[in-house]
Design a protein around this motif. Structure first.
Motif, PDB file in Angstrom:
ATOM      1  N   ARG A   1       0.801  -1.218   0.000  1.00  0.00           N
ATOM      2  CA  ARG A   1       0.000   0.000   0.000  1.00  0.00           C
ATOM      3  C   ARG A   1       0.837   1.272   0.000  1.00  0.00           C
ATOM      4  O   ARG A   1       0.356   2.335  -0.403  1.00  0.00           O
ATOM      5  CB  ARG A   1      -0.965   0.001   1.181  1.00  0.00           C
ATOM      6  CG  ARG A   1      -0.334   0.138   2.532  1.00  0.00           C
ATOM      7  CD  ARG A   1      -1.410   0.283   3.607  1.00  0.00           C
ATOM      8  NE  ARG A   1      -0.839   0.390   4.934  1.00  0.00           N
ATOM      9  CZ  ARG A   1      -1.548   0.770   6.000  1.00  0.00           C
ATOM     10  NH1 ARG A   1      -2.832   1.061   5.872  1.00  0.00           N
ATOM     11  NH2 ARG A   1      -0.972   0.858   7.179  1.00  0.00           N
ATOM     12  N   ALA A   2       2.093   1.202   0.466  1.00  0.00           N
ATOM     13  CA  ALA A   2       2.990   2.356   0.382  1.00  0.00           C
ATOM     14  C   ALA A   2       3.498   2.502  -1.051  1.00  0.00           C
ATOM     15  O   ALA A   2       3.282   1.639  -1.904  1.00  0.00           O
ATOM     16  CB  ALA A   2       4.147   2.199   1.359  1.00  0.00           C
ATOM     17  N   GLU A   3       4.199   3.595  -1.280  1.00  0.00           N
ATOM     18  CA  GLU A   3       4.684   3.870  -2.637  1.00  0.00           C
ATOM     19  C   GLU A   3       6.080   3.310  -2.892  1.00  0.00           C
ATOM     20  O   GLU A   3       6.639   3.524  -3.967  1.00  0.00           O
ATOM     21  CB  GLU A   3       4.685   5.385  -2.890  1.00  0.00           C
ATOM     22  CG  GLU A   3       3.304   6.018  -2.820  1.00  0.00           C
ATOM     23  CD  GLU A   3       2.356   5.489  -3.892  1.00  0.00           C
ATOM     24  OE1 GLU A   3       2.842   5.106  -4.969  1.00  0.00           O
ATOM     25  OE2 GLU A   3       1.136   5.463  -3.640  1.00  0.00           O
ATOM     26  N   ALA A   4       6.632   2.592  -1.924  1.00  0.00           N
ATOM     27  CA  ALA A   4       7.984   2.047  -2.059  1.00  0.00           C
ATOM     28  C   ALA A   4       8.112   0.844  -1.148  1.00  0.00           C
ATOM     29  O   ALA A   4       7.325   0.665  -0.209  1.00  0.00           O
ATOM     30  CB  ALA A   4       9.023   3.108  -1.688  1.00  0.00           C
ATOM     31  N   PRO A   5       9.106  -0.020  -1.395  1.00  0.00           N
ATOM     32  CA  PRO A   5       9.313  -1.165  -0.513  1.00  0.00           C
ATOM     33  C   PRO A   5       9.947  -0.735   0.804  1.00  0.00           C
ATOM     34  O   PRO A   5      10.444   0.383   0.944  1.00  0.00           O
ATOM     35  CB  PRO A   5      10.275  -2.049  -1.320  1.00  0.00           C
ATOM     36  CG  PRO A   5      11.071  -1.068  -2.123  1.00  0.00           C
ATOM     37  CD  PRO A   5      10.099   0.018  -2.486  1.00  0.00           C
ATOM     38  N   GLY A   6       9.939  -1.651   1.784  1.00  0.00           N
ATOM     39  CA  GLY A   6      10.668  -1.393   3.017  1.00  0.00           C
ATOM     40  C   GLY A   6       9.893  -1.684   4.279  1.00  0.00           C
ATOM     41  O   GLY A   6      10.478  -2.097   5.277  1.00  0.00           O
ATOM     42  N   GLY A   7       8.565  -1.452   4.282  1.00  0.00           N
ATOM     43  CA  GLY A   7       7.822  -1.678   5.521  1.00  0.00           C
ATOM     44  C   GLY A   7       8.327  -0.775   6.625  1.00  0.00           C
ATOM     45  O   GLY A   7       8.326   0.450   6.498  1.00  0.00           O
ATOM     46  N   LYS A   8       8.805  -1.369   7.713  1.00  0.00           N
ATOM     47  CA  LYS A   8       9.325  -0.573   8.831  1.00  0.00           C
ATOM     48  C   LYS A   8      10.651   0.102   8.492  1.00  0.00           C
ATOM     49  O   LYS A   8      11.088   1.014   9.209  1.00  0.00           O
ATOM     50  CB  LYS A   8       9.487  -1.447  10.077  1.00  0.00           C
ATOM     51  CG  LYS A   8       8.153  -1.869  10.709  1.00  0.00           C
ATOM     52  CD  LYS A   8       8.370  -2.554  12.043  1.00  0.00           C
ATOM     53  CE  LYS A   8       7.042  -2.841  12.744  1.00  0.00           C
ATOM     54  NZ  LYS A   8       6.304  -3.938  12.124  1.00  0.00           N
ATOM     55  N   LEU A   9      11.309  -0.306   7.423  1.00  0.00           N
ATOM     56  CA  LEU A   9      12.524   0.377   6.968  1.00  0.00           C
ATOM     57  C   LEU A   9      12.115   1.641   6.210  1.00  0.00           C
ATOM     58  O   LEU A   9      12.341   1.780   5.009  1.00  0.00           O
ATOM     59  CB  LEU A   9      13.371  -0.536   6.077  1.00  0.00           C
ATOM     60  CG  LEU A   9      14.083  -1.688   6.774  1.00  0.00           C
ATOM     61  CD1 LEU A   9      14.839  -2.532   5.762  1.00  0.00           C
ATOM     62  CD2 LEU A   9      15.067  -1.160   7.811  1.00  0.00           C
ATOM     63  N   ARG A  10      11.513   2.566   6.950  1.00  0.00           N
ATOM     64  CA  ARG A  10      10.989   3.780   6.333  1.00  0.00           C
ATOM     65  C   ARG A  10      12.045   4.891   6.306  1.00  0.00           C
ATOM     66  O   ARG A  10      12.990   4.895   7.098  1.00  0.00           O
ATOM     67  CB  ARG A  10       9.770   4.293   7.112  1.00  0.00           C
ATOM     68  CG  ARG A  10       8.598   3.337   7.182  1.00  0.00           C
ATOM     69  CD  ARG A  10       7.414   3.985   7.876  1.00  0.00           C
ATOM     70  NE  ARG A  10       7.760   4.473   9.213  1.00  0.00           N
ATOM     71  CZ  ARG A  10       7.648   5.742   9.621  1.00  0.00           C
ATOM     72  NH1 ARG A  10       7.212   6.669   8.788  1.00  0.00           N
ATOM     73  NH2 ARG A  10       7.960   6.083  10.863  1.00  0.00           N
ATOM     74  N   GLN A  11      11.841   5.812   5.396  1.00  0.00           N
ATOM     75  CA  GLN A  11      12.615   7.044   5.373  1.00  0.00           C
ATOM     76  C   GLN A  11      11.655   8.220   5.261  1.00  0.00           C
ATOM     77  O   GLN A  11      10.545   8.091   4.746  1.00  0.00           O
ATOM     78  CB  GLN A  11      13.600   7.069   4.200  1.00  0.00           C
ATOM     79  CG  GLN A  11      14.792   6.149   4.358  1.00  0.00           C
ATOM     80  CD  GLN A  11      15.829   6.364   3.266  1.00  0.00           C
ATOM     81  OE1 GLN A  11      15.493   6.671   2.121  1.00  0.00           O
ATOM     82  NE2 GLN A  11      17.102   6.216   3.609  1.00  0.00           N
ATOM     83  N   VAL A  12      12.084   9.370   5.790  1.00  0.00           N
ATOM     84  CA  VAL A  12      11.336  10.610   5.614  1.00  0.00           C
ATOM     85  C   VAL A  12      12.268  11.662   5.040  1.00  0.00           C
ATOM     86  O   VAL A  12      13.502  11.557   5.155  1.00  0.00           O
ATOM     87  CB  VAL A  12      10.723  11.122   6.938  1.00  0.00           C
ATOM     88  CG1 VAL A  12       9.720  10.128   7.484  1.00  0.00           C
ATOM     89  CG2 VAL A  12      11.815  11.424   7.970  1.00  0.00           C
ATOM     90  N   ASP A  13      11.688  12.652   4.401  1.00  0.00           N
ATOM     91  CA  ASP A  13      12.441  13.758   3.823  1.00  0.00           C
ATOM     92  C   ASP A  13      12.257  14.987   4.696  1.00  0.00           C
ATOM     93  O   ASP A  13      11.129  15.404   4.966  1.00  0.00           O
ATOM     94  CB  ASP A  13      11.952  14.034   2.399  1.00  0.00           C
ATOM     95  CG  ASP A  13      12.814  15.081   1.694  1.00  0.00           C
ATOM     96  OD1 ASP A  13      12.718  16.260   2.065  1.00  0.00           O
ATOM     97  OD2 ASP A  13      13.574  14.712   0.785  1.00  0.00           O
ATOM     98  N   ILE A  14      13.364  15.555   5.138  1.00  0.00           N
ATOM     99  CA  ILE A  14      13.337  16.790   5.926  1.00  0.00           C
ATOM    100  C   ILE A  14      14.251  17.802   5.252  1.00  0.00           C
ATOM    101  O   ILE A  14      15.473  17.621   5.224  1.00  0.00           O
ATOM    102  CB  ILE A  14      13.774  16.555   7.378  1.00  0.00           C
ATOM    103  CG1 ILE A  14      12.810  15.583   8.083  1.00  0.00           C
ATOM    104  CG2 ILE A  14      13.852  17.875   8.141  1.00  0.00           C
ATOM    105  CD1 ILE A  14      13.182  15.291   9.512  1.00  0.00           C
ATOM    106  N   ASP A  15      13.654  18.807   4.662  1.00  0.00           N
ATOM    107  CA  ASP A  15      14.412  19.864   3.986  1.00  0.00           C
ATOM    108  C   ASP A  15      15.389  19.291   2.967  1.00  0.00           C
ATOM    109  O   ASP A  15      16.537  19.749   2.844  1.00  0.00           O
ATOM    110  CB  ASP A  15      15.167  20.723   5.010  1.00  0.00           C
ATOM    111  CG  ASP A  15      14.229  21.417   5.992  1.00  0.00           C
ATOM    112  OD1 ASP A  15      13.074  21.678   5.617  1.00  0.00           O
ATOM    113  OD2 ASP A  15      14.670  21.681   7.131  1.00  0.00           O
ATOM    114  N   GLY A  16      14.937  18.258   2.255  1.00  0.00           N
ATOM    115  CA  GLY A  16      15.764  17.655   1.217  1.00  0.00           C
ATOM    116  C   GLY A  16      16.709  16.579   1.702  1.00  0.00           C
ATOM    117  O   GLY A  16      17.399  15.951   0.895  1.00  0.00           O
ATOM    118  N   ALA A  17      16.758  16.319   3.005  1.00  0.00           N
ATOM    119  CA  ALA A  17      17.617  15.270   3.561  1.00  0.00           C
ATOM    120  C   ALA A  17      16.775  14.038   3.852  1.00  0.00           C
ATOM    121  O   ALA A  17      15.676  14.142   4.402  1.00  0.00           O
ATOM    122  CB  ALA A  17      18.299  15.754   4.839  1.00  0.00           C
TER     123      ALA A  17
END
Length: 513
Positions: A34-50
């Protein structure tokens, strides 16, 4: 000639490992995420381009992933760049009390001796020997077993291993067993923290979890591109084997026909027929009916009191000063028992939390930090009761103030003024991982029987298989990958032994006990 079709629900670590294992054996595999990428709990977020990792941050047991890639005719080293760390973690109790643990036993023993005296350094070496013995005793007959049981474990170690099995002291709590090794309460606290890797309290978890200390000492690696790169590499491997990935699609229901799982219905109404279904989600989501009432009884339910830890996390980019961070730093509570009494006993955010900080632009103690804003991921353990007791904004703010006050007490100043911060609460985790209350590790490992109560790869419904951190052998990136391999192996064995009549999938069907 019929090609068996499998739908894997979820592109987390276990779902990806299962998909690779099935595809390399010639099955037609579709992964629905259902997410837009693989990983599950291996998530990433974008903060000011990082980009920041906001899930698991420690990569261990790399040989499991080397095996997965090698079995598929590929190489982990060709797909992922790994760098070993020298300092496993830096620990602090105050501005004047710090301790580094190393992969090298002698260096750690010397550091412990400098903090707590040479006798404690010698006891640490004995602890390392015991932790290794626990791991070696449990590795094949328990961790790698498809569905372990007490009698199966006894059979697995054989008569010659019964002494080792007794010596691992499964009936003793981790906290009590650590008292046999360390007199300094700070060291009991440090090594007791390994119980939280399984979402558990060291005051209730069995002493067998000391094996986590051995696993970490065997090697921790940094992943170029962040932990999410491991998931991306597995997805790329799966695609090269013919796996179809459908991101942004959500499964509404597992279909049942002829008394077995026969595919899935998506939230859009589309149906995907299949000969088997692998669920890479928390097992609680199945038993709670989140994948349809006809499969709810295929998985044993778990009471909320048995859930593992949740967390409150802060991901931010900010300048720091004072404390010399390394990649992994831990700032301990001054009352460890009270922390876990708050979480598991009083079901409230801890008044005196331990804080974990992953400084994602740093490596180890030999690196010279040049200053400037850096990527930080901070975590405090929390109760898994978001579905029953959600926290309001003021409670989360109080938790944040207590956490960053603990950092300042230990000498770390985080300049958060104007910093962009992504806060994730137990309520957010419950939304990300439905029916968990925010629990991040499935069932807590409280009591010697808890690990035997985790479901194995085979559900009660033929054709429906389970994988993930809530399934045996348990939470953590390598354990989840092992569960995916076990789900694939069980599915392949079952497909090889059943009559391959293929009824068409129908919505709902007959529920099974």
């Amino acid at each position: 000639m019929h090609t068996e079709r499998v739908v894997v629900i979820g592109a987390g670590m276990a779902g990806l490992a299962a998909a690779v294992g099935l595809a390399r054996n010639g099955l037609a595999v579709t992964v629905v995420e259902r997410a837009e990428a693989p990983g599950g709990k291996l998530r990433q977020v974008d903060i000011d381009g990082a980009r920041l990792d906001v899930g698991p941050t420690v990569f261990t047991m790399r040989w499991i992933f080397e095996e997965i890639f090698a079995e598929a005719g590929a190489s982990l080293a060709d797909r992922v760049r790994l760098q070993p760390v020298d300092v496993l973690a830096r620990h602090a109790w105050s501005a004047d009390e710090r301790l580094d643990l190393y992969t090298d036993v002698d260096r750690s023993a010397d550091a412990i001796g400098a903090l707590a005296g040479p006798d404690e350094g010698r006891r640490y070496k004995a602890f390392c020997t015991r932790a290794q013995r626990v791991f070696e005793t449990l590795d094949r007959p328990f961790i790698r077993a498809e569905r372990p049981s007490v009698f199966g474990l006894i059979r697995g170690v054989g008569l010659g291993g019964l002494g080792d099995l007794w010596n691992i002291k499964a009936f003793t709590t981790m906290w009590r067993a650590l008292g046999d090794h360390f007199h300094d309460p700070r060291l009991r606290q440090l090594f007791g923290r390994y119980a939280t890797y399984c979402g558990s309290s060291p005051f209730a978890a069995p002493a067998t979890l000391m094996l986590v200390a051995h696993v970490e000492r065997e090697g921790v690696w940094l992943v170029d591109g962040g932990m999410h790169r491991i998931a991306a590499a597995l997805a790329e491997l799966g695609a090269s084997l013919g796996v179809t990935f459908r991101y942004g699609d959500e499964v509404a229901e597992v279909l049942v026909s002829g008394g077995r799982a026969a595919g899935v219905r998506l939230a859009t109404g589309e149906r995907l027929d299949a000969d088997a279904v692998v669920v890479n989600a928390d097992a609680a989501a199945v038993s709670a009916g989140r994948l349809g009432r006809h499969v709810a009884r295929a998985v044993p339910s778990m009471p909320p009191t048995a859930r593992s830890l949740s967390a409150v996390t802060w991901a931010l980019v900010a300048e720091t000063e004072g404390f010399p961070l390394v990649r992994h730093s831990v700032f301990f509570s001054d009352d460890y028992k009270s922390e876990f009494d708050d979480i598991f006993g009083r079901a409230r955010l801890p008044e005196r939390p331990t804080v974990y900080v992953c400084a994602q632009d740093r490596h180890d103690a030999t690196d010279a930090w040049t200053g400037g804003a850096e990527r930080l991921f901070c975590l405090v353990n929390a109760p898994p009761r978001a579905d029953m007791n959600p926290y309001d904004a003021s409670e989360i703010e109080q938790c944040e103030n207590r956490a960053f006050h603990r950092l300042e007490h230990c000498g770390l100043k985080v300049r958060r003024q104007g910093a962009s911060t992504v806060v994730t609460t137990p309520t957010d985790f419950d939304r990300l991982y439905p029916a968990t209350g925010g629990a991040l590790y499935g069932r807590a490992s409280h009591g010697w029987m808890a690990s035997f109560r985790r479901p194995g790869p085979r559900s009660r419904l033929p054709g429906l298989y389970l994988a993930g951190g809530s399934v045996h052998p348990g939470p953590g990136v390598p354990m989840a990958a092992l569960s995916g391999r076990q789900a694939a192996a069980s599915l392949l064995a079952d497909l090889g032994s059943i009559n391959r009549s293929r009824p068409a999938a129908t919505s709902g069907g007959t529920s099974t006990a």
